[in-house]
Scaffold this motif. Structure first.
Motif, mmCIF file in Angstrom:
data_model
loop_
_atom_site.group_PDB
_atom_site.id
_atom_site.type_symbol
_atom_site.label_atom_id
_atom_site.label_comp_id
_atom_site.label_asym_id
_atom_site.label_seq_id
_atom_site.Cartn_x
_atom_site.Cartn_y
_atom_site.Cartn_z
ATOM 1 N N SER A 109 10.662 3.002 -13.242
ATOM 2 C CA SER A 109 9.661 3.620 -12.501
ATOM 3 C C SER A 109 9.543 5.117 -13.000
ATOM 4 O O SER A 109 8.429 5.679 -12.748
ATOM 5 N N ASN A 121 1.800 3.841 -11.787
ATOM 6 C CA ASN A 121 2.615 3.437 -10.463
ATOM 7 C C ASN A 121 1.569 3.488 -9.228
ATOM 8 O O ASN A 121 1.960 2.588 -8.600
ATOM 9 N N LYS A 129 -0.041 0.275 -9.604
ATOM 10 C CA LYS A 129 1.203 -0.795 -9.507
ATOM 11 C C LYS A 129 0.845 -1.715 -10.790
ATOM 12 O O LYS A 129 0.787 -3.168 -10.765
#
Length: 120
Positions: free
Chosen positions: A53, A73, A76
């Motif tokens: 991440s 992010n 996603k």
């Protein structure tokens, strides 16, 4: 439940490029690492590349310098840019995500796979 949807596979000549995408959907607390694996006919599934991440990456030696993994992010989504493709890159490519569910349990999910075929 976490669902991973891959796209971008196809047929390409040796030396060409493809970009794979994998979007995560569903209900979960957090996605940690995401990655790409591949499985060629008659062979075991193998790691291609992973990304945390925070953006730390890891690559199989066979793809270093040719493939680039990245992620968005907010969307996603994880991507795999594949350049200088070789016939030995031919395989079904699977997206993978490790994360935490809404009830704070770890999960590992897999996509359905997308075929990449490199002709010589």
């Amino acid at each position: 439940q976490v669902h991973l949807a891959e796209s971008g596979g196809g047929l390409v000549q040796a030396g060409g490029s493809l970009r794979l995408s994998c979007a995560a959907s569903g209900s979960f607390f957090r996605i940690n690492a995401m990655g790409w694996y591949r499985q060629a006919p008659g062979k075991q599934r193998e790691l291609v590349a992973t990304i945390t991440s925070g953006g730390s990456t890891n690559y199989a030696d066979s793809v270093k310098g040719r493939f680039t993994i990245s992620r968005d992010n907010a969307k996603k989504t994880v991507y795999l840019q594949m350049n200088s493709l070789k016939p030995e890159d031919t395989a079904v490519y699977y997206c993978n995500a490790d994360g935490v569910t809404l009830v704070l349990r770890d999960f590992r999910s897999w996509g359905q796979g997308t075929q990449v075929t490199v002709s010589s």
